[in-house]
Design a protein around this motif. Structure first.
Motif, PDB file in Angstrom:
ATOM      1  N   ILE A   1       0.817  -1.089  -0.045  1.00 31.09           N
ATOM      2  CA  ILE A   1      -0.124  -0.061   0.074  1.00 31.09           C
ATOM      3  C   ILE A   1       0.918   1.315  -0.087  1.00 31.09           C
ATOM      4  O   ILE A   1       1.810   1.184   0.752  1.00 31.09           O
ATOM      5  N   THR A   2       0.669   2.155  -0.852  1.00 34.98           N
ATOM      6  CA  THR A   2       1.309   3.434  -0.852  1.00 34.98           C
ATOM      7  C   THR A   2       0.289   4.605  -0.816  1.00 34.98           C
ATOM      8  O   THR A   2      -0.613   4.590  -1.431  1.00 34.98           O
ATOM      9  N   PRO A   3       0.500   5.548   0.197  1.00 34.92           N
ATOM     10  CA  PRO A   3      -0.372   6.604   0.444  1.00 34.92           C
ATOM     11  C   PRO A   3       0.200   7.771  -0.753  1.00 34.92           C
ATOM     12  O   PRO A   3       1.274   8.103  -0.803  1.00 34.92           O
ATOM     13  N   LEU A   4      -0.837   8.141  -1.483  1.00 36.87           N
ATOM     14  CA  LEU A   4      -0.366   9.137  -2.606  1.00 36.87           C
ATOM     15  C   LEU A   4      -0.190  10.494  -2.144  1.00 36.87           C
ATOM     16  O   LEU A   4      -1.271  10.920  -1.465  1.00 36.87           O
ATOM     17  N   LYS A   5       0.969  11.085  -2.376  1.00 37.07           N
ATOM     18  CA  LYS A   5       1.103  12.558  -1.762  1.00 37.07           C
ATOM     19  C   LYS A   5       0.430  13.437  -2.847  1.00 37.07           C
ATOM     20  O   LYS A   5      -0.131  14.523  -2.449  1.00 37.07           O
ATOM     21  N   ASN A   6       0.391  13.111  -4.065  1.00 32.98           N
ATOM     22  CA  ASN A   6      -0.267  14.094  -5.161  1.00 32.98           C
ATOM     23  C   ASN A   6      -0.767  13.404  -6.237  1.00 32.98           C
ATOM     24  O   ASN A   6      -0.315  12.114  -6.703  1.00 32.98           O
TER      25      ASN A   6
ATOM     26  N   ARG B   1      -9.935  10.732  -8.659  1.00 32.13           N
ATOM     27  CA  ARG B   1     -10.180  11.308  -7.271  1.00 32.13           C
ATOM     28  C   ARG B   1      -8.985  12.398  -6.997  1.00 32.13           C
ATOM     29  O   ARG B   1      -8.980  13.320  -6.331  1.00 32.13           O
ATOM     30  N   MET B   2      -7.722  11.835  -7.428  1.00 37.83           N
ATOM     31  CA  MET B   2      -6.534  12.638  -7.153  1.00 37.83           C
ATOM     32  C   MET B   2      -6.487  14.101  -7.690  1.00 37.83           C
ATOM     33  O   MET B   2      -5.871  14.930  -7.321  1.00 37.83           O
ATOM     34  N   GLU B   3      -7.033  13.938  -8.891  1.00 35.96           N
ATOM     35  CA  GLU B   3      -6.968  14.930  -9.968  1.00 35.96           C
ATOM     36  C   GLU B   3      -7.927  16.166  -9.370  1.00 35.96           C
ATOM     37  O   GLU B   3      -7.608  17.074  -9.257  1.00 35.96           O
ATOM     38  N   ALA B   4      -9.180  15.664  -8.951  1.00 39.67           N
ATOM     39  CA  ALA B   4      -9.986  16.620  -8.274  1.00 39.67           C
ATOM     40  C   ALA B   4      -9.596  17.307  -6.956  1.00 39.67           C
ATOM     41  O   ALA B   4      -9.721  18.410  -6.587  1.00 39.67           O
ATOM     42  N   ALA B   5      -8.850  16.274  -6.188  1.00 40.64           N
ATOM     43  CA  ALA B   5      -7.992  16.788  -4.835  1.00 40.64           C
ATOM     44  C   ALA B   5      -7.017  17.738  -5.234  1.00 40.64           C
ATOM     45  O   ALA B   5      -6.775  18.833  -4.419  1.00 40.64           O
ATOM     46  N   LYS B   6      -6.434  17.644  -6.098  1.00 38.66           N
ATOM     47  CA  LYS B   6      -5.316  18.738  -6.693  1.00 38.66           C
ATOM     48  C   LYS B   6      -6.011  20.127  -6.961  1.00 38.66           C
ATOM     49  O   LYS B   6      -5.547  21.173  -6.466  1.00 38.66           O
ATOM     50  N   GLU B   7      -7.346  20.027  -7.579  1.00 38.07           N
ATOM     51  CA  GLU B   7      -7.839  21.488  -7.718  1.00 38.07           C
ATOM     52  C   GLU B   7      -8.412  21.851  -6.514  1.00 38.07           C
ATOM     53  O   GLU B   7      -8.432  23.120  -6.447  1.00 38.07           O
ATOM     54  N   LYS B   8      -8.862  21.211  -5.454  1.00 36.38           N
ATOM     55  CA  LYS B   8      -9.244  21.576  -4.224  1.00 36.38           C
ATOM     56  C   LYS B   8      -8.133  21.866  -3.158  1.00 36.38           C
ATOM     57  O   LYS B   8      -8.173  22.527  -2.206  1.00 36.38           O
TER      58      LYS B   8
ATOM     59  N   ASN C   1      -5.953  19.569  -1.607  1.00 35.86           N
ATOM     60  CA  ASN C   1      -6.048  18.680  -0.506  1.00 35.86           C
ATOM     61  C   ASN C   1      -5.674  17.165  -1.185  1.00 35.86           C
ATOM     62  O   ASN C   1      -6.186  16.275  -0.681  1.00 35.86           O
ATOM     63  N   GLU C   2      -4.733  17.287  -1.834  1.00 36.34           N
ATOM     64  CA  GLU C   2      -4.167  15.951  -2.434  1.00 36.34           C
ATOM     65  C   GLU C   2      -3.674  14.929  -1.354  1.00 36.34           C
ATOM     66  O   GLU C   2      -4.048  13.592  -1.408  1.00 36.34           O
ATOM     67  N   GLN C   3      -2.805  15.352  -0.532  1.00 35.86           N
ATOM     68  CA  GLN C   3      -2.307  14.631   0.731  1.00 35.86           C
ATOM     69  C   GLN C   3      -3.343  13.776   1.400  1.00 35.86           C
ATOM     70  O   GLN C   3      -3.093  12.676   1.862  1.00 35.86           O
ATOM     71  N   GLU C   4      -4.411  14.516   2.052  1.00 34.46           N
ATOM     72  CA  GLU C   4      -5.455  14.173   2.595  1.00 34.46           C
ATOM     73  C   GLU C   4      -6.293  13.046   1.862  1.00 34.46           C
ATOM     74  O   GLU C   4      -6.683  11.876   2.366  1.00 34.46           O
ATOM     75  N   GLU C   5      -6.427  13.347   0.481  1.00 31.82           N
ATOM     76  CA  GLU C   5      -7.202  12.418  -0.373  1.00 31.82           C
ATOM     77  C   GLU C   5      -6.447  11.110  -0.446  1.00 31.82           C
ATOM     78  O   GLU C   5      -6.923   9.994  -0.490  1.00 31.82           O
TER      79      GLU C   5
ATOM     80  N   LYS D   1       3.510  13.058  18.559  1.00 30.46           N
ATOM     81  CA  LYS D   1       3.330  14.305  17.866  1.00 30.46           C
ATOM     82  C   LYS D   1       3.348  14.109  16.312  1.00 30.46           C
ATOM     83  O   LYS D   1       2.698  14.380  15.758  1.00 30.46           O
ATOM     84  N   ASN D   2       4.326  13.039  15.878  1.00 32.44           N
ATOM     85  CA  ASN D   2       4.100  12.720  14.474  1.00 32.44           C
ATOM     86  C   ASN D   2       3.089  12.000  13.879  1.00 32.44           C
ATOM     87  O   ASN D   2       2.748  12.099  12.831  1.00 32.44           O
ATOM     88  N   ALA D   3       2.544  11.157  14.821  1.00 29.79           N
ATOM     89  CA  ALA D   3       1.171  10.250  14.649  1.00 29.79           C
ATOM     90  C   ALA D   3       0.149  11.223  14.568  1.00 29.79           C
ATOM     91  O   ALA D   3      -0.971  11.060  13.671  1.00 29.79           O
ATOM     92  N   GLN D   4      -0.002  12.481  15.020  1.00 33.22           N
ATOM     93  CA  GLN D   4      -0.953  13.245  14.857  1.00 33.22           C
ATOM     94  C   GLN D   4      -0.848  14.583  13.983  1.00 33.22           C
ATOM     95  O   GLN D   4      -1.847  15.043  13.524  1.00 33.22           O
ATOM     96  N   VAL D   5       0.454  14.410  13.052  1.00 41.93           N
ATOM     97  CA  VAL D   5       0.462  15.243  11.999  1.00 41.93           C
ATOM     98  C   VAL D   5      -0.549  15.091  11.162  1.00 41.93           C
ATOM     99  O   VAL D   5      -0.882  13.912  10.580  1.00 41.93           O
ATOM    100  N   GLN D   6      -1.335  16.100  10.735  1.00 38.43           N
ATOM    101  CA  GLN D   6      -2.032  16.169   9.757  1.00 38.43           C
ATOM    102  C   GLN D   6      -1.524  16.081   8.156  1.00 38.43           C
ATOM    103  O   GLN D   6      -0.481  16.763   7.865  1.00 38.43           O
ATOM    104  N   ALA D   7      -2.280  15.199   7.119  1.00 35.69           N
ATOM    105  CA  ALA D   7      -1.461  15.223   6.023  1.00 35.69           C
ATOM    106  C   ALA D   7      -1.592  16.469   5.330  1.00 35.69           C
ATOM    107  O   ALA D   7      -2.637  17.236   5.404  1.00 35.69           O
TER     108      ALA D   7
END
Length: 498
Positions: free
Chosen positions: A396-401, A424-431, A433-437, A492-498
């Protein structure tokens, strides 16, 4: 397409390393004249045509002799896009002819002392040992299986020399107690998490140690790549040693691209002596993926299956490849890569069975972005009766962008990103919030995957984004609260928001 080998391209034949007697030279000239136009023969002296549906595996740009690499596709070879994947064609023809069982036999690496010489003289010599009378009666008796047995009595000793003795059987480990923390957890039935830590590009290890300390409370093992994508980095064994010193269980990757048969054996012995107990055997990415100047790309001394075969025998039989005995044999838990979406899943399942037979005890798959389509691969694996013989961890890879998603889909061999995820990632780019998506996509995939029969864990490949791993593990519910052993830094790092 000329001859029996599709997509063949002329390559000059190998030259012998020493002058041969006239009789051998004459026989080699005749063999080359016949086999070159038919099969693209390079006179390797280690012919496998009978086992590979009369398609020469030396047409593979990597020189692989036990099946396709993880980048195999029906359309083209990723190393040389002007021709098809020759091993895909071998599998395709073998299945069509009903000869796919032959592909399970673990075939030896090249004996380079035979390069440039004929292969026929070995066949003639073995036929002489069997006896012309026995061969004739075997071929004409009419008994079921008589022809196959007779031909095997001639060809098998030639293709399986004493120093190799490969077969198509499953070889269970000879030990019973787990040798690593990863193996222990898998054997207890725990759904495990392994994570990849990117080795540094320099000798500075501060960030590497920081990532090891950050991730070790959340995972069963930490995986260190061996110059992935043919880009030089700190060696996997050095990173593994640092992980051991920091109390983590490392998975040391070894690629056939960068290791000869001599180096493989010495590296495995050294790693075992240092306490490294998990070894992942990979054929390795082609140098075409890395920066220039490029080294020789047409020869891989060992493929991943041959590496497994050698290391399993060292551990369980206490023997080096050359037959010497090992007084104090190494201990390790052997793994291999699996590529569910690289090509036809039926072909991939056979390849996976061959790896398990050779010695693979756990699989780490290529990155998976389609959890539903994974069922087909798991079903094909189940048909081959190996689900109870190997532990499977899904990549599994979390996509950054969006750019990363598109690049992986287009450029990384064996990786498929569905259109819906790209959108989904393209739409997140426009918004914005790519990392969170990307994080949410990873969590959704894990939720689907962790309930699948035959899946024993996940392998998180954050690729330089290691700080997101604790959050993924926590939000996916893969670690119990009472099991946390986190310092202030990791909390602290576990709570970092993407």
């Amino acid at each position: 397409m000329p001859g029996f080998t599709p997509g063949r391209r002329y390559q000059p034949p190998f030259m012998p390393f020493k002058r041969q007697p006239f009789k051998k030279r004459a026989l080699a000239a005749i063999e080359l004249a016949i086999k070159s136009p038919l099969f693209g023969c390079r006179m390797c002296g280690n012919c496998l045509l009978q086992e590979t549906a009369l398609i020469c595996p030396m047409e593979c740009p990597k020189g692989l002799r036990n099946g396709p690499c993880g980048g195999s596709t029906p359309e083209k070879c990723y190393v040389d896009e002007s021709r098809p994947c020759i091993w895909y064609k071998i599998y395709e023809r073998s299945f069509k002819l009903g000869r796919e069982a032959l592909l399970l036999e673990v075939l030896p690496p090249m004996d380079w002392s035979k390069a440039g010489t004929d292969a026929w003289s070995d066949v003639f010599a073995q036929a002489g040992k069997v006896g012309i009378k026995n061969i004739a009666s075997g071929l004409t008796s009419g008994e079921a299986g008589s022809v196959s047995r007779t031909l095997d009595s001639i060809f098998k000793p030639v293709r399986q020399p004493e120093w190799w003795q490969g077969d198509a059987e499953y070889h269970a480990p000879k030990y019973t107690e787990p040798v690593s923390e990863l193996e222990r957890r898998l054997k207890t039935g725990e759904f495990v998490v392994a994570a990849e830590v990117t080795p540094p590009l320099s000798i500075k290890t501060d960030k590497l140690k920081e990532n090891i300390e950050l991730l070790k409370p959340y995972v069963a093992a930490l995986n260190f790549t061996d110059s992935a994508s043919a880009i030089p980095r700190m060696s996997s064994w050095a990173c593994s040693k640092l992980a051991l010193e920091l109390g983590a269980d490392p998975v040391m990757q070894i690629t056939g691209r960068d290791h000869t048969r001599v180096n493989l054996q010495s590296s495995a012995m050294g790693a075992s002596a240092l306490g490294v107990r998990n070894i992942l055997c990979l054929t390795g990415d082609s140098m075409t993926l890395g920066p220039g100047p490029q080294g020789r790309m047409d020869i891989v001394d060992l493929d991943g299956i041959q590496m497994l075969w050698i290391l399993r025998r060292m551990r369980d039989e206490g023997k080096y490849l050359d037959g010497r005995e090992i007084k104090f044999a190494p201990k390790y838990f052997l793994g291999a890569a699996a590529s569910p979406f690289a090509s036809n899943m039926k072909f991939q399942a056979l390849r996976e069975q061959k790896k398990v037979n050779a010695g693979a005890q756990f699989f780490q798959t290529n990155v998976v972005f389609d959890a539903d389509a994974l069922d087909e691969w798991l079903n094909e694996i189940a048909k081959r009766d190996i689900l109870d013989k190997v532990y499977i961890m899904i990549g599994i890879t979390p996509l950054k962008n969006y750019r990363t998603a598109a690049y992986m889909n287009q450029k990384i061999p064996g990786v498929f990103v569905p259109e819906k995820i790209l959108k989904r990632m393209e739409a997140a780019k426009e918004k914005g919030n790519e990392q969170e998506e990307g994080l949410q996509i990873a969590l959704e995939l894990i939720e689907k995957i962790k309930s699948k029969p035959g899946v024993n864990g996940i392998h998180l490949m954050a690729v330089g984004w290691e700080e997101i791993v604790p959050r993924i593990v926590l939000e996916a519910g893969l670690v119990k609260k009472q099991d946390w052993q986190m310092n202030d830094f990791s909390i602290k790092n576990a709570q970092v928001q993407a």
